[in-house]
Design a protein around this motif. Structure first.
Motif: not given
Lengths: 312, 328, 428
Positions: A111-126
């Protein structure tokens, strides 16, 4: 304290594995989780990646460093199925992974993460966290419509997500939109979300980029933690202090190829690495042809960088 | 000025066939665009293949009404596959271009002289609604209060239509609060992140395209059933555009957004159109003719759409905060 | 960069080749059937031809004139039955193949040619088989020529679209309306104020350029300043298209119309192709504009700055380029080029408020074929689309010719998603 002995033993065993290992690119490791052979990726005339052979030791934290445009992110993209390599093969846990689409790579435990963070903005943290869980019954179209099928599993997933959120100190934000988090918190969320997949190998693309210094230590702690829980970590980083602090082994890339490997304490004094960062013969005056070829290289690197930037 | 007609037609539009048909089309678009972030600008094509599927099955192939419905649904599903396979792995703007092109292909083929024997050319097909109205349980009469009301034919249509609209809303509600819906919303935010978490993004996008397309195709059936005919030029790009306007008006990614949006849209559209026409007819707007009311009404929709997106992109009932987060 | 140079060279090479191929006449607005009767190269006068509907309802009976041509206009598109009366032919001739009945189809707004090949009765073997073949190749040559004309108009539209996309990231669905607008403004000066078409066209191009400048200054530029995303802007552009299209319909009406000048021009025969002088001029002007813009992009300061902005706006801004100014120039020139495309389209076909909307999809096909955002790719793609559409009418009914091009667009995306000349994307 049991935790402490665990920590030391994991770190010690990782270090022990690397002891007396030759500092040659592509050196074989005693227990590799990932083995890469002859991976090539070209963009037009530019060869972005040309890695002959590289192995990643299981249970270690390996850093992947190199000057800008060295092809680190492109290499990550090849390995994780986000981009198709022109040639080459690689195995993860002995299983061939070339040509496998990105989602199947992740399902296999890489599993990878990205250099430019890809938070799913309009979903809650949970919700971000829950998304990471695998084999969800409620993710199939027909079963999704009847909550009874997936309620129980959803509760288990939520419990696991909340434990992780506590560990990453994001539990207070659980109902907030991910888009409202700070840059550092997004990095934490992305890492925690990756852990929901229950990976064996975590690949972090510049985990420290854009993180404020106050959060750096906590992030470093979390990365070390991954190893203690038995995961393997491969990360791309520019910050040499961080590399020296947490990694057990360092792989150096320049112009698409692996030019050196070695322990973090000595790697920066390696001749090849210095050349790569500062240019060959950095102390000798340059001839015209050398100057020109360096200019070309710089241009090519810059072009690749621009391309990378514009595609984001 | 005939205010009574203006008011009754406006009220009828709010609960009438327009809101049913466009509400369903917009529910489909909402699944595509609102929840998944897919830019399907060919929703009219889904409506067209369904409407024509039904019409051709009944009038040309002499099949029973239900077989026509099945053929229409199958046609919409096949269209989703045909559109999705080449485009769902590409950048968002390609999907927009290809779907708009596909809708145009469908329209041109349906109106062509070459296929006139099957699709009826620019006149389209009629005479396929008999079985539907034969099932009408309402006895003949006027249903309503005073000037507001419908005859037994329309009330039967509306009863079925609104039931289907509510059923579609229920399906959307159940799906979107499930883990399946969570994956769709995550794809809307960033599909690479979702891929990195082990989800088959292509498959989910395809499911979304198909679900939204099939709900859109129900709109095609109802259009044909109410008007008793399908004509190719009805299913132009304007129809898809209206569906988008409705989705944004009611608030994207809201279960009842498209339904409320459709009602508001049609109230405004009919009211403005009829009022303008009346004003022109009575000589209050000397520089306009009644035939010019049509384009002005459409132009106003365009203007309203632009203003809505620029000033209030979250729609009438949306939460400004959600949109602000997305403005990166 | 190297790719662009190769593409440009290929493009210029193609142009020179195409220039060597001479030129054409457009069918006037017509809906019906027509044909020319010739016996061994000589026109046949006075042959009787009767046209009936498929059901046998008589429509019209005509006789061929001194040039051997005949023409029947019909009200309804559909299938018709055309019968040539053999007794009205010169005594020593007959219809090759035996049958003197044809059942052609008339498409909306199109004239179909009905072919009766005649041969001397005495020598049945004397009519060589290649007569039919040469007709096919003649037709193909004529259609290719028409395709080049259409392709260049598409290329003009594609150039403006690509320039705007390249510098701002906006996929402008209202670009078709910029084309219509140019055509309609020229119409207003030409028909409304009685100005000759050439000055009217020049005024229309200048006005359109100014409108494009204003559009960016007052609208799109403001949206960029607010940080509106490219996808949101694309959706807004669809609203803009609807607004403009219907405003144009409000002023112009829903009918087909044409300019007052250059309507009927006798064709010049060049080899197998017959061309009206206006089409030759149109091709010349289109080519000149494309080449001038190409050179301006490569050589001038503004052109270089525009390419820098397209490459990386932030980098361009930090190296002292006034990005907003460049984008406004691009908008002005893109709109002006679109206006020219509209006028050329109006000249070779007819004016309608949906003309831009209709050609926009072909422009997208051309641009996608060449790769979105690559200016030179767009030009090559447009030419391919234009020629493909016209030549395909050899096999496909003319009303469905755009369908073929759009289908090709979808197929290209399936196999080469970055377009023929486009670059692959990177992630991460």
């Amino acid at each position: 304290m049991p935790d402490d002995t665990m920590t030391t033993s994991r770190k010690a065993s990782a270090l022990a594995a690397f002891k007396d290992m030759p500092r040659e690119p592509g050196v074989p490791k005693p227990d590799p989780i990932l083995v890469v052979d002859k991976v090539v990726r070209r963009f037009g005339g530019l060869t972005a990646v040309d890695v002959d052979h590289v192995e990643i030791q299981r249970g270690s934290i390996t850093a992947l460093i190199g000057p800008n445009g060295a092809g680190k992110t492109t290499f990550f993209n090849q390995l994780t199925g986000f981009d198709t390599a022109d040639a080459g093969a690689w195995t993860f846990n002995g299983r061939a992974m070339n040509g496998v689409p990105a989602h199947k790579v992740a399902r296999n435990g890489m599993v990878r993460t990205f250099q430019l963070t890809k938070a799913l903005s309009r979903l809650t943290v949970l919700e971000n966290m829950r998304l990471g869980a695998q084999k969800q019954k409620g993710e199939s179209f027909w079963r999704a419509m009847i909550p009874a099928f997936w309620r129980g599993q959803e509760d288990e997933i939520t419990e696991r997500a909340e434990e992780l959120l506590v560990r990453f100190k994001l539990d207070a934000k659980r109902e907030d939109f991910a888009g409202s988090l700070s840059g550092g918190q997004r990095k934490l969320l992305e890492m925690a979300r990756a852990l929901m997949v229950e990976p064996e190998l975590v690949m972090l693309d510049e985990p420290m980029a854009g993180v404020n210094p106050a959060l750096t230590q906590s992030l470093l702690g979390h990365v070390k933690d991954l190893r203690e829980q038995g995961m393997t970590v491969l990360f791309v980083e520019h910050d040499m202090d961080m590399v020296r602090d947490i990694s057990d082994w360092v792989i150096v890339m320049a112009q698409g190829t692996v030019i050196a490997e070695g322990p973090p304490s000595t790697i920066m004094s390696d001749e090849r690495v210095i050349d790569a960062y500062l240019g060959a013969h950095h102390d000798a005056p340059l001839s015209d042809t050398e100057l020109e070829s360096q200019l070309h290289e710089a241009e090519a690197a810059l072009e690749a960088e621009i391309e990378e930037e514009t595609q984001k | 000025m005939d205010w009574l007609t203006i008011i009754t037609t406006t009220v009828h539009a709010a609960i009438g066939w327009e809101s049913v048909v466009y509400g369903l089309a917009a529910i489909g678009v909402n699944i595509h665009f609102g929840y998944t972030g897919l830019l399907n600008f060919g929703q009219a094509a889904f409506m067209a293949v369904a409407g024509y599927g039904l019409a051709v099955a009944v009038t040309v192939m002499n099949l029973p009404f239900w077989m026509g419905i099945v053929i229409g649904l199958a046609a919409a599903a096949i269209l989703a596959l045909l559109l999705g396979i080449p485009t769902l792995q590409l950048r968002a703007d390609y999907l927009a271009i290809v779907t708009i092109a596909a809708a145009e292909i469908v329209r041109l083929v349906f109106r062509s002289v070459y296929f006139k024997d099957i699709f009826g050319g620019s006149d389209g097909r009629r005479g396929f609604t008999g079985d539907f109205y034969a099932m009408n349980p309402f006895p003949p009469g006027h249903y309503g209060i005073g000037p507001f009301g419908f005859d037994e034919r329309v009330i039967w249509f509306l009863a079925v239509g609104w039931s289907v609209v509510l059923l579609s809303c229920l399906v959307v509600y159940l799906l979107m609060k499930s883990p399946w819906g969570r994956v769709l919303k995550a794809i809307r935010e960033d599909e690479d992140a979702v891929r990195a978490l082990g989800k088959n993004v292509f498959s989910y996008k395809m499911q979304s395209l198909m679900l939204g397309g099939i709900i859109g195709c129900l709109a095609g059936f109802f259009y044909g059933l109410y008007n008793g005919a399908v004509q190719p030029d009805i299913f132009g790009t304007e129809m898809t555009f209206f569906a988008y306007t409705i989705v944004i008006l009611g608030g994207a990614a809201r279960v009842f957004g498209p339904v409320v949006g459709a009602m508001i849209f049609w109230v405004l559209f009919v009211f403005v159109g009829n009022t303008l026409a009346e004003l022109v007819r009575n000589g209050f707007i000397p520089f306009m003719t009644t035939t010019q009311v049509g384009p002005i009404r459409y132009a106003l929709v365009g203007l309203g759409f632009i203003l809505l997106l620029v000033i209030r992109p979250q729609g009438i009932f949306g939460d400004k905060r959600e949109i602000a987060i997305n403005a990166r | 960069m190297r790719r662009a140079v190769i593409a440009f060279t290929a493009f210029l090479g193609g142009l020179i080749f195409l220039l060597a191929v001479p030129a054409h006449a457009d069918p006037a607005d017509c809906q019906g059937l027509r044909g020319t009767l010739k016996l061994q190269g000589q026109p046949v006068n006075g042959a009787k031809i009767s046209v009936t509907t498929e059901g046998g309802q008589p429509v019209e009976e005509v006789t061929s004139n001194a040039q051997g041509t005949w023409d029947v206009q019909v009200d309804e598109p559909g299938k018709y039955k055309v019968t040539l009366d053999p007794s009205s032919l010169p005594a020593d001739s007959e219809v090759r193949g035996g049958s003197n009945v044809r059942t052609p189809t008339v498409y909306e707004g199109n004239c179909s040619t009905v072919l009766f090949a005649l041969q001397p009765k005495a020598a049945p073997g004397a009519a060589p088989e290649d007569t039919g073949q040469s007709t096919f190749w003649e037709q193909a040559a004529q259609l290719t020529f028409e395709g080049v004309n259409l392709g260049l108009i598409i290329a003009l539209g594609a150039l403006g679209l690509s320039l705007i996309y390249g510098t701002t990231g906006l996929t402008n669905f209202a670009h078709g309306e910029l084309i219509t607008l140019g055509a309609v403004i020229a119409y207003a000066f030409n028909v409304g104020f009685g100005l000759q078409l050439i000055p009217a066209a020049i005024i229309a191009i200048i006005v359109s350029g100014a409108l494009g400048y204003g559009q960016d200054r007052l609208f799109w530029g403001q949206l960029r300043k607010r940080g509106t995303g490219t996808i949101a802007m694309m959706i807004i552009s669809i609203g803009m298209a609807i607004l403009l299209r219907n405003l144009i319909q409000f002023f112009f009406g829903a009918q087909n119309d044409s300019y007052t000048d250059y309507n009927t021009q006798a064709g010049i025969e060049i080899g197998p192709i017959s061309a009206a002088p206006k089409n030759l001029w149109a091709i010349g002007i289109e080519l000149a504009v494309l080449i001038v813009v190409g050179i301006a992009l490569m050589k001038t300061r503004t052109g270089k700055a525009a390419r820098a902005v397209a490459d990386n706006p932030a980098l361009a801004a930090s190296s002292g380029i006034n990005v907003d100014r460049i984008i406004r120039i691009i908008w002005a020139s893109g709109s002006a080029i679109a206006a020219l495309a509209g006028i050329m389209l109006g000249l070779s076909q007819s004016l309608k408020f949906t003309m831009g909307q209709d050609i926009l999809l072909l422009i997208f096909a051309g641009v996608t074929l060449g790769g979105l955002g690559t200016a030179f790719g767009a030009l090559v793609g447009s030419l391919v689309v234009g020629i493909f559409i016209q030549v395909s009418t050899l096999w496909v009914p003319p009303e469905l010719k755009s369908v073929g091009a759009l289908a090709v667009l979808i197929i290209v995306l399936l196999f080469r998603p970055q377009g023929i000349l486009g670059r692959r994307e990177r992630i991460g």
